[in-house]
Structures are given as structure tokens and as C-alpha cells.
Design an enzyme around this catalytic site. Structure first.
Site, PDB file in Angstrom:
ATOM      1  N   SER A  38      60.845  45.301  86.967  1.00 23.04           N
ATOM      2  CA  SER A  38      62.035  45.774  86.178  1.00 23.04           C
ATOM      3  C   SER A  38      61.851  44.967  85.028  1.00 23.04           C
ATOM      4  O   SER A  38      63.083  44.946  84.344  1.00 23.04           O
ATOM      5  CB  SER A  38      63.225  45.965  86.880  1.00 23.04           C
ATOM      6  N   CYS A  42      59.367  47.751  76.640  1.00 20.88           N
ATOM      7  CA  CYS A  42      59.450  48.216  75.087  1.00 20.88           C
ATOM      8  C   CYS A  42      60.120  47.018  74.241  1.00 20.88           C
ATOM      9  O   CYS A  42      60.038  47.400  73.166  1.00 20.88           O
ATOM     10  CB  CYS A  42      60.513  49.251  75.349  1.00 20.88           C
ATOM     11  N   ALA A 279      53.594  60.554  92.992  1.00 22.46           N
ATOM     12  CA  ALA A 279      53.326  59.794  91.897  1.00 22.46           C
ATOM     13  C   ALA A 279      54.157  59.879  90.570  1.00 22.46           C
ATOM     14  O   ALA A 279      54.463  61.144  90.417  1.00 22.46           O
ATOM     15  CB  ALA A 279      51.772  59.794  91.356  1.00 22.46           C
ATOM     16  N   ASP A 282      53.136  56.237  84.043  1.00 25.89           N
ATOM     17  CA  ASP A 282      52.021  56.515  83.277  1.00 25.89           C
ATOM     18  C   ASP A 282      50.844  56.942  83.954  1.00 25.89           C
ATOM     19  O   ASP A 282      49.754  57.292  83.414  1.00 25.89           O
ATOM     20  CB  ASP A 282      51.774  54.952  82.572  1.00 25.89           C
TER      21      ASP A 282
END
Ligand code: FAD
Length: 550
Positions: A38, A42, A279, A282
Site C-alpha cells: 500500500s 502516484c 482479478a 492494472d
């Protein structure tokens, strides 16, 4: 119930926390290859730029915290190497000790993300050539930057490349950014990126479009990057930011369905072709909200939401993922670019009909100090006015407008709804007619046939050249105009109609489209064949990128 989650960052950590909230009894394993869970991907470029000086601020949470608060079995430095779907087990390697063991599961959520693409060019493996995905990459790049290097080359002018360019400039590094496309920020329409290139150039960043790195070689002065043109640039640091590829190896080995671009196929419940395996993030191929077609959109918002949804479904709650709109934002050097939904170029590629409007308002009342300008493009269905997408570029307030428009796109609203939107207003926050309302007024007026509007591309393509009529003031005209345009200010127009030809098409324009609209109404009623240039001179300027194309 035993749930195993592979990958402990955006999608995986969200799934794990949600899973625990849904079930106190479940056994939940979060298995992460790296040392951290975690972390804030960004924020990585901003740590390199020392905008976020403390590294630990990037750790949104720690394995210990996840263990304490959510009673998760968090295993970092542990890699899932294979899935046995029939035995319902995964094979895990403890990367610290080398121990390999098996863990059984009832449900499995794959959130392994996507890996940066490293192009197979000579020199891509040199020591100071990097990609940026995680904290370890960040540390490596920052170490080079901290050594006070002079020059960097960034290959790829997407989100990460542009964010790095800003941060390298903060650190005093002369930076060149390359993109093989003829624009920066490829998901956007090209004209909306013109102000971004200008902002980069203003800060001294060299932007080379239609160019990529063909080879990188080590030399006395660092590295030499040879470009497509044959030119070279020297640099002590090269970052490759040309995109990512889904980390689908586990899924492929387990014979799960995978799309042509490598994304793991999932249904609306984020279930793979094996109903016990979900799933997210990305690694998946998702559905484009606008077209219903399959797409891959590597963004944090979708990954986080998908994590929640997959956990819901793993625990028997039927939660659907609506598809991805591609709502994205980027800021650098005080300029913001944001988009949502379909771009004009995507619509062209799909052969779908659309119309578009541009408005160029200030982000709040012009009379209140500090108003910053923006250009907003709204794309919609030519028959129904249903919103298809929007893009904005400018200073403050772009984020707010694109967020409003993102909600409107998701809600299936039309341009007529934009006219009616009641948005908050006081002079320091907005305008009584908000930019979103303004876009609605222009688009609504266009669809109602109140005024004929023409786009710049259509004017440029006309074989019989129209009379370009600049209806701004002589001062505005003198400080920049479309070549060959004649100037009759809108306030003089009624008294100077005799100067205009009746048989020839006229395209009227002003700065942003408003006076052009009035001029069009005057001329239409006087019997002229006239259209208003959509978005006026400012939109024309967006279509005139300055000297950076190859
Ligand atoms: P990730 O967050 O990448 O997590 C996947 C994890 O799985 C990795 O830590 C990996 O080590 C682990 N893993 C992989 N395979 C295995 C395995 N076999 N066993 C165990 N663990 C495994 N998005 C935005 O929307 N806005 C932004 O501003 C933004 N900025 C970004 C800046 C950077 C520098 C980067 C790199 C990305 C940025 N993104 C941004 C994209 C965003 O971070 C990703 O879309 C998001 O993190 C995807 O989440 P994920 O869970 O799918 O994958």
C-alpha cells in the site's frame, strides 16, 4: 473461507481491507513480492523532486498496521510463483529465505499490477537507465538526482514522464522529453496538449515529438542517447516511461483467459474465466464505459474500486463494475490537464458520430482577483446531445469541471442537462454561469440550430476559402489573428454590412466564440451565409502547436 490476494498495493490492499470488513472469520492472506504494501505509487515522482521530502510519507500503511487493524496475514518479500487451479493452491516463494511452500485457497484475487515496458534497444540495460514503478526504483533514481547531475532524458511523454520532467526541473536538471507520437499525453486530443508543450518549453524542458531513443551508449560524459532523427543528447540519467504491460504471467500459466494486449479477462463481477479467481487493477482488461469495448486503463481509481468489488463478490455479495471511463488528471508547472470519457480521436478511430464545443472561461468571476483561464472541450452525440467525453486544460478549476463532467458522463446526461446544472457559486469559487453551464449553452444552442458553428479543422479543409471575419477590437486583431482575416468589430457590424460579400461563405470569429455568435446572428438575419468558428481564436491557437514536431 480462505482468501488469498496476490499483490499488496492499490487493488490488493483495497480488496484485503474490504474483505475483512465483510468477514471477521475469514482467513485473509495478502502476499506481496516487494518489501512494502500500500505505498503511494502516484507520489513517487514528487519524492524524487523533493516536493514530498520524507520517504515514509509515501507509505500509506505498513504491513504491521494491516496486521493490527485488519488482522490480515501479510507476507511481504513473498512471490506467488504459480497457481494450481485444480488443487486450489498457490506456490509461494519467500524471497528472504528462499523457502518455497504451498497455500490452499477458497477464493483468489489477483492484483499483481503492470510492469513498465523496457524497450529492447541497445543500452536500455545501462546502470543509469531506469523505469519507475515502486519505491526501490524511486530510491535508485533519487540517488542519481541527489548526486547533482546536469542532464536527463525522459523517453515517453505520458503521465509519469511529464510528472518526472517537472520534478527534474525542480531539482535543477536540464531535461529533454521524447515521445514517438506527434503529441504529449497520448490519451488526450492533440490540440488540448498545445498548452502543455508551451508550459514545458517555458520552464526550459526540451520537448521532441515524433522522436524516441534508438540507442543509448555509455560515454565519458554519462550516456549518449541517439534519437530517431539521428541527433544525439547526452545525459547522466535516462528514464523510460513508455507504458506498462499487465503482469499476467500467473494467469497465463494457469490458463486463464487473457486478451490480445495481455490483460486478464474478467466479467462485470471481476471474475476471471475461473469463477473462484478474481482479478483487479492494472492486470485486467476492463470494459470501456463509453463504448462497451474491451480496454486496458492502468489507473489508481479503478484499481481501488475494483479491489472493493472483487472482495464483495468473493464473499457472495453481487457487486458489478460499471466499466472504466478513463478519468485522469495531470498537473505540472501550474498547468492542469484532465479528461474523462471518450476522446475525439477515439471516436474517429471507432467511426462514431460526435460533435464538440470549446469554451475558454475563467475558473471564477473575472472581477475577483486571481482568476485563471482554462480551455474546456465537451464531446457529445450529434443527435441526442448525450455526453461522450470532456477534456480540460488550464490553471485552477480544471479538476472541478472535469469531475463534474465525469459524473455527468457516468449518469448518461446530455448537454441540455449541463445547461441546467446548479453548481456552487461565489466570486472566488466560480461564476454564476459556470464553465460547465457555458459548455452546455454552446452545445445546446448548436444542437437546437440557434447558430451554425464550424470547427477549425473544417475551415482549414475548405477548398473554396471562406471570408474570415474577425469581429474583435482592432487592438485584439493587431495583437494576433488568423492569416487573411478581415477585421470588423462586432459593434460596427450592422453599419458596415455593405463591405461583406453576399455570395461567399463567411466564417466569423472572436476570442472565444461569444461575439462570433452574436455576429453570426446579425449576419444570418441580414441574409449572409455565415458560421461561427467554434471556440474562436483561442481554439484556433490550440490547433497551432509551435515548432516542436519532428
Ligand atoms: P500495483 O499498485 O502496481 O500493485 C501490484 C503489486 O503486486 C506490486 O507491488 C507487485 O510487487 C505485486 N506483485 C506482482 N506480482 C506478484 C506476485 N506474483 N506475487 C506477489 N506480489 C506480486 N494512477 C492514477 O490514477 N493517478 C496517478 O497520479 C498515478 N500516478 C502514478 C505514478 C507512478 C510513478 C506510477 C508507477 C503509477 C501511477 N499511477 C497513477 C498508476 C497507479 O499507481 C496504478 O494504476 C495502480 O497502482 C494499479 O494498482 P494495482 O493494484 O493493479 O497494481
Amino acid at each position: 473461507m480462505k482468501l488469498i490476494i496476490v499483490g499488496g498495493v492499490a487493488g490488493g490492499a483495497s480488496a484485503a481491507a474490504r474483505a475483512r470488513r465483510l468477514s471477521e472469520d475469514a482467513e485473509i492472506l495478502l502476499i506481496e513480492r516487494g518489501p512494502d504494501v500500500s505505498f503511494a505509487n502516484c507520489g513517487l515522482p514528487y519524492h524524487i523532486g523533493e516536493v514530498i521530502p520524507q520517504r515514509d510519507k509515501l507509505l500509506v500503511t505498513t504491513p504491521e498496521r494491516l496486521r493490527e487493524r485488519f488482522r490480515l496475514d501479510v507476507r511481504t518479500r513473498s512471490e506467488v510463483e504459480a497457481i494450481d487451479r485444480h488443487g486450489k493452491t498457490v506456490r509461494v516463494r519467500d524471497l528472504t529465505t528462499g523457502r518455497v511452500y504451498e497455500e490452499g485457497y477458497d477464493k483468489l484475487i489477483l492484483a499483481p499490477g503492470a510492469a513498465p515496458i523496457r524497450p529492447p534497444i541497445p543500452g536500455a540495460d545501462l546502470p543509469n537507465v531506469f523505469t519507475l514503478r515502486n519505491l526501490a526504483d524511486t530510491d535508485r533514481i533519487k540517488k542519481v538526482v541527489d548526486a547533482k547531475i546536469e542532464r536527463a532524458v525522459i523517453v515517453g511523454a505520458g503521465f509519469i514522464g511529464l510528472e518526472l520532467a517537472e520534478n527534474f526541473v525542480h531539482r535543477g536538471i536540464a531535461t529533454t522529453i521524447l515521445d514517438r507520437n506527434q503529441q504529449v499525453l497520448p490519451p488526450f486530443d492533440p490540440e488540448m496538449t498545445t498548452p502543455l508543450v508551451a508550459a514545458l518549453a517555458e520552464k526550459g524542458v526540451e520537448v521532441l515529438l515524433g522522436q524516441t531513443a534508438e540507442t543509448i551508449s555509455a560515454g565519458a560524459d554519462g550516456m549518449t542517447v541517439t534519437l530517431t532523427s539521428g541527433d544525439t543528447r547526452t545525459a547522466q540519467l535516462v528514464v523510460l516511461g513508455i507504458g506498462v504491460r499487465p503482469e499476467n504471467m500467473l494467469a497465463v500459466q494457469a490458463d486463464l483467459a487473457v486478451g490480445p494486449r495481455g490483460g486478464v479477462r474478467v466479467n462485470e463481477y471481476l471474475q476471471t474465466s475461473d469463477p473462484d479467481i478474481f482479478a483487479v487493477g492494472d492486470v485486467i482488461e476492463t470494459t470501456d464505459f463509453g463504448t462497451g469495448e474491451r480496454t486496458q486503463v492502468p489507473l489508481a481509481g479503478p484499481a481501488n474500486r475494483q479491489g472493493r468489488i472483487a472482495a464483495d463478490n468473493a464473499f457472495g455479495r453481487k457487486s458489478k463494475y460499471r466499466g472504466t471511463q478513463g478519468t485522469a488528471i495531470l498537473g505540472f508547472f501550474g498547468t492542469t490537464a484532465a479528461m474523462t470519457g471518450l476522446s475525439e480521436k477515439a471516436l474517429k478511430r471507432l467511426g462514431k458520430p460526435y460533435r464538440k464545443v470549446y469554451v475558454h472561461p475563467a475558473h471564477h468571476a473575472g472581477y475577483y482577483p486571481g482568476a485563471e483561464g482554462m480551455s474546456l472541450k465537451v464531446i457529445f452525440d450529434p443527435e441526442t446531445g448525450k455526453l461522450l467525453g470532456a477534456q480540460g486544460v488550464g490553471g485552477a478549476g480544471v479538476d472541478k469541471r472535469i469531475d463534474v463532467l465525469a459524473v455527468a458522463v457516468q449518469a448518461g446526461m446530455t448537454v441540455f442537462d449541463l445547461e441546467e446544472m446548479e453548481l456552487c457559486y461565489a466570486p472566488q469559487f466560480g461564476s454564476a454561469k459556470d464553465p460547465v453551464n457555458m459548455a452546455g449553452f454552446v452545445a445546446g444552442g448548436l444542437l437546437r440550430g440557434d447558430h451554425p458553428q464550424i470547427d477549425w479543422e473544417a475551415v482549414a479543409a475548405m477548398t473554396e476559402k471562406p471570408l474570415l471575419l474577425d469581429v474583435r477590437t482592432p487592438l485584439e486583431y493587431a495583437s494576433g489573428r488568423i492569416p487573411d482575416a478581415v477585421n470588423i468589430p462586432v459593434d460596427d457590424l450592422r453599419s458596415r454590412l455593405s463591405e461583406l460579400p453576399k455570395g461567399r461563405a463567411i466564417v466569423a470569429y472572436c476570442q472565444v466564440g461569444q461575439r462570433g455568435y452574436l455576429a453570426t446572428r446579425i449576419l444570418m438575419q441580414a441574409g449572409f451565409t455565415v458560421s461561427n468558428l467554434g471556440g474562436g481564436y483561442k481554439t484556433y491557437l490550440l490547433h497551432q502547436p509551435q515548432g516542436v514536431r519532428a
